[in-house]
Motif scaffolding. Structure first.
Motif, PDB file in Angstrom:
ATOM      1  N   ARG A  62       0.820  -1.216   0.000  1.00  0.00           N
ATOM      2  CA  ARG A  62       0.000   0.000   0.000  1.00  0.00           C
ATOM      3  C   ARG A  62       0.856   1.270   0.000  1.00  0.00           C
ATOM      4  N   GLY A  63       2.193   1.113  -0.060  1.00  0.00           N
ATOM      5  CA  GLY A  63       3.077   2.285  -0.098  1.00  0.00           C
ATOM      6  C   GLY A  63       3.019   3.101   1.187  1.00  0.00           C
ATOM      7  N   ILE A  64       2.993   2.400   2.344  1.00  0.00           N
ATOM      8  CA  ILE A  64       2.909   3.101   3.636  1.00  0.00           C
ATOM      9  C   ILE A  64       4.246   3.001   4.368  1.00  0.00           C
ATOM     10  N   LEU A  65       4.677   4.129   4.921  1.00  0.00           N
ATOM     11  CA  LEU A  65       5.872   4.151   5.776  1.00  0.00           C
ATOM     12  C   LEU A  65       5.577   5.050   6.972  1.00  0.00           C
ATOM     13  N   ARG A  66       5.752   4.514   8.180  1.00  0.00           N
ATOM     14  CA  ARG A  66       5.515   5.315   9.393  1.00  0.00           C
ATOM     15  C   ARG A  66       6.651   5.103  10.376  1.00  0.00           C
ATOM     16  N   TYR A  67       7.101   6.198  11.004  1.00  0.00           N
ATOM     17  CA  TYR A  67       8.080   6.087  12.089  1.00  0.00           C
ATOM     18  C   TYR A  67       7.315   6.193  13.402  1.00  0.00           C
ATOM     19  N   ARG A  68       7.423   5.192  14.249  1.00  0.00           N
ATOM     20  CA  ARG A  68       6.732   5.182  15.542  1.00  0.00           C
ATOM     21  C   ARG A  68       5.264   5.540  15.374  1.00  0.00           C
ATOM     22  N   GLY A  69       4.656   5.112  14.262  1.00  0.00           N
ATOM     23  CA  GLY A  69       3.226   5.314  14.019  1.00  0.00           C
ATOM     24  C   GLY A  69       2.905   6.565  13.207  1.00  0.00           C
ATOM     25  N   ILE A  70       3.859   7.483  13.053  1.00  0.00           N
ATOM     26  CA  ILE A  70       3.560   8.755  12.375  1.00  0.00           C
ATOM     27  C   ILE A  70       3.898   8.637  10.877  1.00  0.00           C
ATOM     28  N   PRO A  71       2.930   8.975   9.986  1.00  0.00           N
ATOM     29  CA  PRO A  71       3.192   8.827   8.546  1.00  0.00           C
ATOM     30  C   PRO A  71       4.384   9.670   8.088  1.00  0.00           C
ATOM     31  N   ILE A  72       5.170   9.105   7.193  1.00  0.00           N
ATOM     32  CA  ILE A  72       6.371   9.782   6.684  1.00  0.00           C
ATOM     33  C   ILE A  72       6.004  11.111   6.028  1.00  0.00           C
ATOM     34  N   GLU A  73       4.820  11.186   5.417  1.00  0.00           N
ATOM     35  CA  GLU A  73       4.414  12.416   4.725  1.00  0.00           C
ATOM     36  C   GLU A  73       4.309  13.567   5.727  1.00  0.00           C
ATOM     37  N   LYS A  78       6.477  18.494   8.281  1.00  0.00           N
ATOM     38  CA  LYS A  78       6.408  19.342   9.481  1.00  0.00           C
ATOM     39  C   LYS A  78       7.593  19.222  10.440  1.00  0.00           C
ATOM     40  N   ALA A  79       8.320  18.107  10.411  1.00  0.00           N
ATOM     41  CA  ALA A  79       9.307  17.886  11.479  1.00  0.00           C
ATOM     42  C   ALA A  79      10.697  18.350  11.076  1.00  0.00           C
ATOM     43  N   SER A  80      11.545  18.550  12.086  1.00  0.00           N
ATOM     44  CA  SER A  80      12.966  18.789  11.800  1.00  0.00           C
ATOM     45  C   SER A  80      13.676  17.433  11.883  1.00  0.00           C
ATOM     46  N   PHE A  81      14.882  17.357  11.311  1.00  0.00           N
ATOM     47  CA  PHE A  81      15.605  16.087  11.330  1.00  0.00           C
ATOM     48  C   PHE A  81      15.934  15.670  12.768  1.00  0.00           C
ATOM     49  N   SER A  82      16.287  16.641  13.621  1.00  0.00           N
ATOM     50  CA  SER A  82      16.653  16.247  14.995  1.00  0.00           C
ATOM     51  C   SER A  82      15.419  15.745  15.757  1.00  0.00           C
ATOM     52  N   GLU A  83      14.241  16.302  15.473  1.00  0.00           N
ATOM     53  CA  GLU A  83      13.012  15.789  16.106  1.00  0.00           C
ATOM     54  C   GLU A  83      12.776  14.329  15.690  1.00  0.00           C
ATOM     55  N   VAL A  84      12.984  14.075  14.374  1.00  0.00           N
ATOM     56  CA  VAL A  84      12.768  12.719  13.862  1.00  0.00           C
ATOM     57  C   VAL A  84      13.784  11.747  14.475  1.00  0.00           C
ATOM     58  N   ALA A  85      15.026  12.221  14.616  1.00  0.00           N
ATOM     59  CA  ALA A  85      16.056  11.369  15.228  1.00  0.00           C
ATOM     60  C   ALA A  85      15.624  11.005  16.651  1.00  0.00           C
ATOM     61  N   TYR A  86      15.151  12.007  17.387  1.00  0.00           N
ATOM     62  CA  TYR A  86      14.707  11.773  18.773  1.00  0.00           C
ATOM     63  C   TYR A  86      13.533  10.789  18.795  1.00  0.00           C
ATOM     64  N   LEU A  87      12.582  11.029  17.901  1.00  0.00           N
ATOM     65  CA  LEU A  87      11.398  10.159  17.810  1.00  0.00           C
ATOM     66  C   LEU A  87      11.808   8.704  17.597  1.00  0.00           C
ATOM     67  N   LEU A  88      12.705   8.487  16.648  1.00  0.00           N
ATOM     68  CA  LEU A  88      13.116   7.114  16.336  1.00  0.00           C
ATOM     69  C   LEU A  88      13.836   6.470  17.516  1.00  0.00           C
ATOM     70  N   GLY A 387      21.587  10.374   6.946  1.00  0.00           N
ATOM     71  CA  GLY A 387      20.143  10.284   7.199  1.00  0.00           C
ATOM     72  C   GLY A 387      19.771   9.024   7.953  1.00  0.00           C
ATOM     73  N   ARG A 388      20.370   7.902   7.594  1.00  0.00           N
ATOM     74  CA  ARG A 388      19.977   6.602   8.152  1.00  0.00           C
ATOM     75  C   ARG A 388      20.467   6.382   9.587  1.00  0.00           C
ATOM     76  N   LEU A 389      21.442   7.192  10.004  1.00  0.00           N
ATOM     77  CA  LEU A 389      22.069   6.955  11.302  1.00  0.00           C
ATOM     78  C   LEU A 389      21.087   6.874  12.485  1.00  0.00           C
ATOM     79  N   PRO A 390      20.136   7.813  12.629  1.00  0.00           N
ATOM     80  CA  PRO A 390      19.226   7.692  13.784  1.00  0.00           C
ATOM     81  C   PRO A 390      18.483   6.353  13.807  1.00  0.00           C
ATOM     82  N   GLY A 391      18.090   5.868  12.631  1.00  0.00           N
ATOM     83  CA  GLY A 391      17.385   4.586  12.560  1.00  0.00           C
ATOM     84  C   GLY A 391      18.290   3.448  13.010  1.00  0.00           C
ATOM     85  N   MET A 392      19.528   3.458  12.534  1.00  0.00           N
ATOM     86  CA  MET A 392      20.464   2.399  12.928  1.00  0.00           C
ATOM     87  C   MET A 392      20.667   2.421  14.442  1.00  0.00           C
ATOM     88  N   ILE A 393      20.797   3.635  14.986  1.00  0.00           N
ATOM     89  CA  ILE A 393      21.018   3.753  16.436  1.00  0.00           C
ATOM     90  C   ILE A 393      19.780   3.266  17.200  1.00  0.00           C
TER      91      ILE A 393
END
Ligand code: ACO
Length: 428
Positions: A62-73, A78-88, A387-393
């Motif tokens: 279905r072409g869906i990607l979510r980080y911790r439940g929040i849609p990638i779109e 709306k988010a900053s990269f550091s917010e996304v890193a923290y979220l992950l 970009g991928r580093l927060p996810g790996m961590i």
């Protein structure tokens, strides 16, 4: 409880069904060998779950990607990269105090040890930036030793994570400066993550860096779109290496090496090289499509196809829009963007690609966007790694938070010679 039943020879073995929060189901085969003597064989792990995880959800059909439940779109917009890193890494979006503390840790860990600068001199000018990046990240484990302990501890982990996320950007910018023979530029404490990177890359005593908010937002979005993608090749590598209790720097270094390959993160560089070749040799779009379909040809349509997405990669959709906006706004002249769009159009109409559900992946448009930003082609995969580093961590942390930590150790089916004996040289 739901269960699956396997009958083999005279044995019947019942296996529990595990259901994820989005309804995905798996057969738990962990007792299979013990009960039946059988193992499962799944070359390339096409159908094997290596862990349960709460970080990223993908529905490839279905072409869906979510980080911790929040849609990638939503995050991309709306988010900053550091917010996304923290979220992950920590599971939720940071509140104001958490964000401030996290940003402060990033700022305080943005400079690299001056002695490490000498390492850059040791690489030949032709060194690939991914080799430099992996080496420098691994070297952090000897410069920032007070950050890790044998057993995983939360406070040192926070420092290690910030140290990696912040310093990887400095290392990448310095390696670029070194490759063009310019002095490195120290990070600035008042700049945001993506802006600071662009400043370190493009500022010089004779040509000051002039920020462009659209370009800075585009880079921030690129990093967000790459920030995690569940159990892909490089992230699985990080987990596997980390499962031996190797430290975080060493585990990330291994992940960076895995990301380098052209079937994975290295595809973004390959896409641009492919588009350049088409442009240089004035190849027709149709001939490229035919070569990509021809199994005897070495030509592959880089940036197309995905192990998980059997629909348009949602990240590619977002990037395509960015490309079009920046292209129009800056009246950018790049024949490669037209070639890319024609190629996509032709592939999406061709039965070979339609039948196999081969759509553009994140790498198809990211390279074009990086070109517009001014990033050299051989650094595209480095950008992916940043970009991928927060996810790996986050994945490394999740694995260490799981009790008990199990070392990763797949099995195999041996197909080699059965017992034979050493023969002296003259008898061979
Ligand atoms: N061009 C031409 N044919 C392709 C392509 C492509 N890019 N991708 C897949 N196919 C064909 C294969 O030849 C195969 O055909 P067949 O069924 O007739 O044998 C079929 O589609 C299935 O492909 P596989 O390689 O078996 O699929 P798999 O899931 O193993 O591989 C992969 C996925 C590696 C991404 C593949 O699609 C590929 O090589 N793409 C190009 C490289 C690329 O863009 N990689 C980046 C992926 S995204 C990322 O890592 C961030």
């Amino acid at each position: 409880m739901d269960k699956a039943v396997l009958t083999y020879d005279t044995l019947t073995h019942e296996m529990p069904i595990i259901e994820g929060s989005e309804g995905e189901k798996a057969v738990d085969i962990s007792k299979l060998r013990q009960a039946t003597g059988l193992i499962t064989l799944d070359v390339g792990y096409q159908n094997t779950g290596s862990c349960t995880s709460t970080i990223t959800f993908i529905d490839g059909d279905r072409g869906i990607l979510r980080y911790r439940g929040i849609p990638i779109e939503e995050l991309a917009e709306k988010a900053s990269f550091s917010e996304v890193a923290y979220l992950l890494i920590y599971g939720n979006l940071p509140n104001r105090e958490e964000q401030q503390a996290f940003s402060q840790r990033l700022t305080q860990n943005s400079m690299i040890h001056e002695e490490m600068l000498r390492f850059f001199d040791g690489f030949p000018p032709t060194a690939h930036p991914m080799a430099i990046l992996a080496t420098m990240v691994n070297s952090m484990s000897v410069y920032y030793t007070d950050y890790y302990t044998e057993d995983f501890q939360a406070d040192t982990f926070d420092l290690m994570a910030a140290s990696l996320i912040s310093r990887i950007r400095t290392i990448a910018a310095y390696s670029y400066k070194h490759s063009i023979g310019q002095p490195h530029v120290y990070p600035k404490r008042d700049l945001k993550y993506a802006s600071n990177f662009l400043y370190m890359m493009f500022d010089s005593p004779v040509n000051p860096y002039i920020p462009d908010p659209d370009i800075e937002r585009a880079l921030s979005t690129l990093l967000i779109l790459h920030a995690d993608h569940e159990q892909n090749c490089s992230t699985s590598t990080v987990r596997l290496v980390g499962s031996s209790m190797a430290n975080l720097y060493a585990s990330i270094c291994a992940g960076i090496c895995a990301l380098w390959g052209p079937l994975h993160g290295g595809a973004n560089q390959k896409v641009i090289e492919m588009l350049e070749e088409i442009n240089r040799n004035k190849l027709s779009i149709q001939s490229c499509i035919e070569s990509a379909k021809d199994k005897t040809s070495k030509f592959r349509l880089f940036g197309f196809g995905h192990r998980v997405y059997k629909n348009y990669d949602p990240r590619a959709k977002i990037l395509k829009k960015y490309c079009e906006t920046i292209f129009r706004k800056n009246n950018y002249q790049d024949p490669l963007i037209n070639i890319a769009m024609e190629l996509e159009d032709a592939a999406l109409k061709d039965d070979f690609f339609v039948d196999r559900k081969l759509y553009p992946n994140v790498d198809f448009y990211s390279g074009i966007l990086y070109r517009m930003i001014g990033i050299p082609t051989n650094m595209f995969t480095v950008m992916f790694a940043i970009g991928r580093l927060p996810g790996m961590i986050a994945q490394w942390k999740e694995m260490h938070d799981t009790d008990p930590l199990k070392i990763g150790r797949p099995r195999q089916i041996y197909m080699g010679n059965t017992l034979r004996h050493y023969a002296p040289m003259e008898e061979r």
